[in-house]
Design an enzyme around this catalytic site. Structure first.
Site, mmCIF file in Angstrom:
data_model
loop_
_atom_site.group_PDB
_atom_site.id
_atom_site.type_symbol
_atom_site.label_atom_id
_atom_site.label_comp_id
_atom_site.label_asym_id
_atom_site.label_seq_id
_atom_site.Cartn_x
_atom_site.Cartn_y
_atom_site.Cartn_z
ATOM 1 N N CYS A 232 -10.991 3.553 0.512
ATOM 2 C CA CYS A 232 -9.538 3.671 0.639
ATOM 3 C C CYS A 232 -9.159 2.830 1.849
ATOM 4 O O CYS A 232 -9.856 2.868 2.875
ATOM 5 C CB CYS A 232 -9.157 5.135 0.848
ATOM 6 S SG CYS A 232 -7.481 5.396 1.465
ATOM 7 N N CYS B 277 -4.600 -1.394 -1.877
ATOM 8 C CA CYS B 277 -4.743 0.047 -2.086
ATOM 9 C C CYS B 277 -5.668 0.255 -3.276
ATOM 10 O O CYS B 277 -5.383 -0.238 -4.379
ATOM 11 C CB CYS B 277 -3.361 0.633 -2.380
ATOM 12 S SG CYS B 277 -3.372 2.372 -2.811
ATOM 13 N N GLU C 274 -1.715 8.016 8.733
ATOM 14 C CA GLU C 274 -0.262 7.787 8.740
ATOM 15 C C GLU C 274 0.367 8.319 10.026
ATOM 16 O O GLU C 274 1.355 7.790 10.505
ATOM 17 C CB GLU C 274 0.393 8.464 7.528
ATOM 18 C CG GLU C 274 0.070 7.808 6.196
ATOM 19 C CD GLU C 274 0.676 6.417 6.047
ATOM 20 O OE1 GLU C 274 1.849 6.235 6.415
ATOM 21 O OE2 GLU C 274 -0.037 5.504 5.579
ATOM 22 N N THR D 261 -6.308 3.075 -4.813
ATOM 23 C CA THR D 261 -5.709 4.026 -5.755
ATOM 24 C C THR D 261 -4.703 3.315 -6.664
ATOM 25 O O THR D 261 -4.695 3.528 -7.882
ATOM 26 C CB THR D 261 -5.014 5.164 -4.981
ATOM 27 O OG1 THR D 261 -5.882 5.594 -3.925
ATOM 28 C CG2 THR D 261 -4.706 6.337 -5.879
ATOM 29 N N HIS E 92 -7.032 3.023 4.054
ATOM 30 C CA HIS E 92 -6.725 3.719 5.322
ATOM 31 C C HIS E 92 -7.983 3.955 6.169
ATOM 32 O O HIS E 92 -7.918 4.031 7.389
ATOM 33 C CB HIS E 92 -6.087 5.089 5.043
ATOM 34 C CG HIS E 92 -4.639 5.022 4.644
ATOM 35 N ND1 HIS E 92 -4.224 4.555 3.425
ATOM 36 C CD2 HIS E 92 -3.510 5.381 5.313
ATOM 37 C CE1 HIS E 92 -2.903 4.625 3.351
ATOM 38 N NE2 HIS E 92 -2.449 5.124 4.484
ATOM 39 N N ASP F 285 0.877 -1.178 0.000
ATOM 40 C CA ASP F 285 0.000 0.000 0.000
ATOM 41 C C ASP F 285 0.915 1.229 0.000
ATOM 42 O O ASP F 285 2.123 1.114 0.224
ATOM 43 C CB ASP F 285 -0.898 -0.006 1.254
ATOM 44 C CG ASP F 285 -1.792 1.236 1.353
ATOM 45 O OD1 ASP F 285 -2.325 1.667 0.320
ATOM 46 O OD2 ASP F 285 -1.931 1.786 2.455
ATOM 47 N N SER F 286 0.326 2.395 -0.207
ATOM 48 C CA SER F 286 1.104 3.634 -0.143
ATOM 49 C C SER F 286 1.653 3.861 1.270
ATOM 50 O O SER F 286 2.593 4.610 1.461
ATOM 51 C CB SER F 286 0.215 4.813 -0.527
ATOM 52 O OG SER F 286 -0.858 4.908 0.400
HETATM 53 N N1 DGL Z 1 -4.728 3.384 0.929
HETATM 54 C C1 DGL Z 1 -4.860 3.824 -0.385
HETATM 55 C C2 DGL Z 1 -6.156 3.496 -1.055
HETATM 56 O O1 DGL Z 1 -6.766 2.504 -0.725
HETATM 57 C C3 DGL Z 1 -4.166 5.058 -0.885
HETATM 58 C C4 DGL Z 1 -4.145 6.241 -0.035
HETATM 59 C C5 DGL Z 1 -3.208 7.294 -0.573
HETATM 60 O O2 DGL Z 1 -2.006 7.066 -0.479
HETATM 61 O O3 DGL Z 1 -3.675 8.320 -1.063
HETATM 62 O O4 DGL Z 1 -6.605 4.183 -1.927
#
Ligand code: DGL
Length: 262
Positions: free
Chosen positions: A180, A70, A148, A72, A182, A7-8
């Site tokens: 997302c 993720c 984060e 994105t 997160h 993931d990011s």
């Molecule tokens: N956790 C990520 C997602 O599911 C990306 C969040 C990000 O880095 O902008 O989209």
């Protein structure tokens, strides 16, 4: 069996916890691309390059399947990864289909990154599953950064959630898609802000189930694994260890990703 997950940042842990529960024996390798978070405001090309580098690293570590934890990165890079790497790539997308079944008001809100919301993949998803339902979307700049930081209940996080959910609730949404990885960590606060009558839907469990199915179908003879989990970050290992441990619920010692992949 080794599974690579990335993931990011730390958001993918909300998927990893379901994978751990469903597949207790597999060896897990997780990469938080913390030096490049957030992905949400990066170009598709940038995310694609990062996804390729992280997948190369995971394959080098012995991964036999990749989970793009993720939304994105899935929208930007899943197709490319499937073309470039000869192994199962499991991606994720906002849970539009289950939300359409769940809504009673006929209005569904989607909270996601701007990258996900403007992707062709997301438009296609709406086209497929949400023809007769009103879908209202809202990008959530800043929310990933709060997770984060490990700020899951502070004032700033609450204000952002109020700002992003209010228009959706005012328009009658009774179901919110956490689009997302997160955001599931913010579910208690989102519930507190939006009200407990609002249904929150995410895709973590469905993705773990999909991984399980693919492993059975495509890699049935692979040895189960040793049940360990290993964590890497492209930024500071000490800082990442702190926040990963908080979200994972037990101590994690993250290692720094080798330079060539960071
Ligand atoms: N956790 C990520 C997602 O599911 C990306 C969040 C990000 O880095 O902008 O989209």
């Amino acid at each position: 069996m080794t599974i690579g997950v990335f993931d990011s940042g730390v958001g993918g842990l909300s998927v990893l916890r379901h994978i751990r529960m469903m597949l207790p024996d597999v060896r897990l390798i997780y990469v938080a691309d913390s030096a490049h978070v957030p992905y949400g405001d990066k170009t598709a090309h940038y995310i694609e390059q990062r996804s390729i580098a992280l997948t190369r690293f995971l394959v080098k570590q012995g991964a036999k399947a990749i989970v793009v934890a993720c939304n994105t990165a899935t929208a930007a890079a899943a197709q490319t990864l499937r073309r470039e790497f000869n192994l199962p790539v499991i991606g994720m997308e906002p849970a539009v289909k289950p939300a359409v079944s769940a809504t009673k008001s006929g209005v569904v809100g989607v909270l996601a990154t701007t990258g996900t919301l403007k992707s062709a993949r997301f438009s296609a998803l709406l086209e497929r599953h949400a023809k007769d339902i009103e879908i209202i979307t809202h990008g959530c700049p800043g929310l990933v950064e709060q997770v984060e930081l490990g700020d899951l209940e502070g004032q700033k996080t609450r204000q952002l959630i109020e700002r992003y959910t209010e228009p959706l609730l005012l328009q009658g949404a009774d179901t919110l898609i956490l689009g997302c990885t997160h955001y599931p960590f913010l579910a208690p606060l989102i519930r507190d802000v939006a009200g407990s009558h609002i249904e929150l839907i995410d895709t973590g469990e469905a993705v773990a189930r999909q991984l399980q199915r693919r492993l059975l179908a495509e890699l049935p003879d692979t040895q189960p694994g040793d049940g360990t989990a290993h964590f890497f970050t492209s930024k500071d290992a000490q800082a990442a260890s702190l926040i990963l441990s908080k979200l994972w619920g037990s101590p994690i010692e993250a290692r720094k990703l080798p330079m060539e992949f960071a």
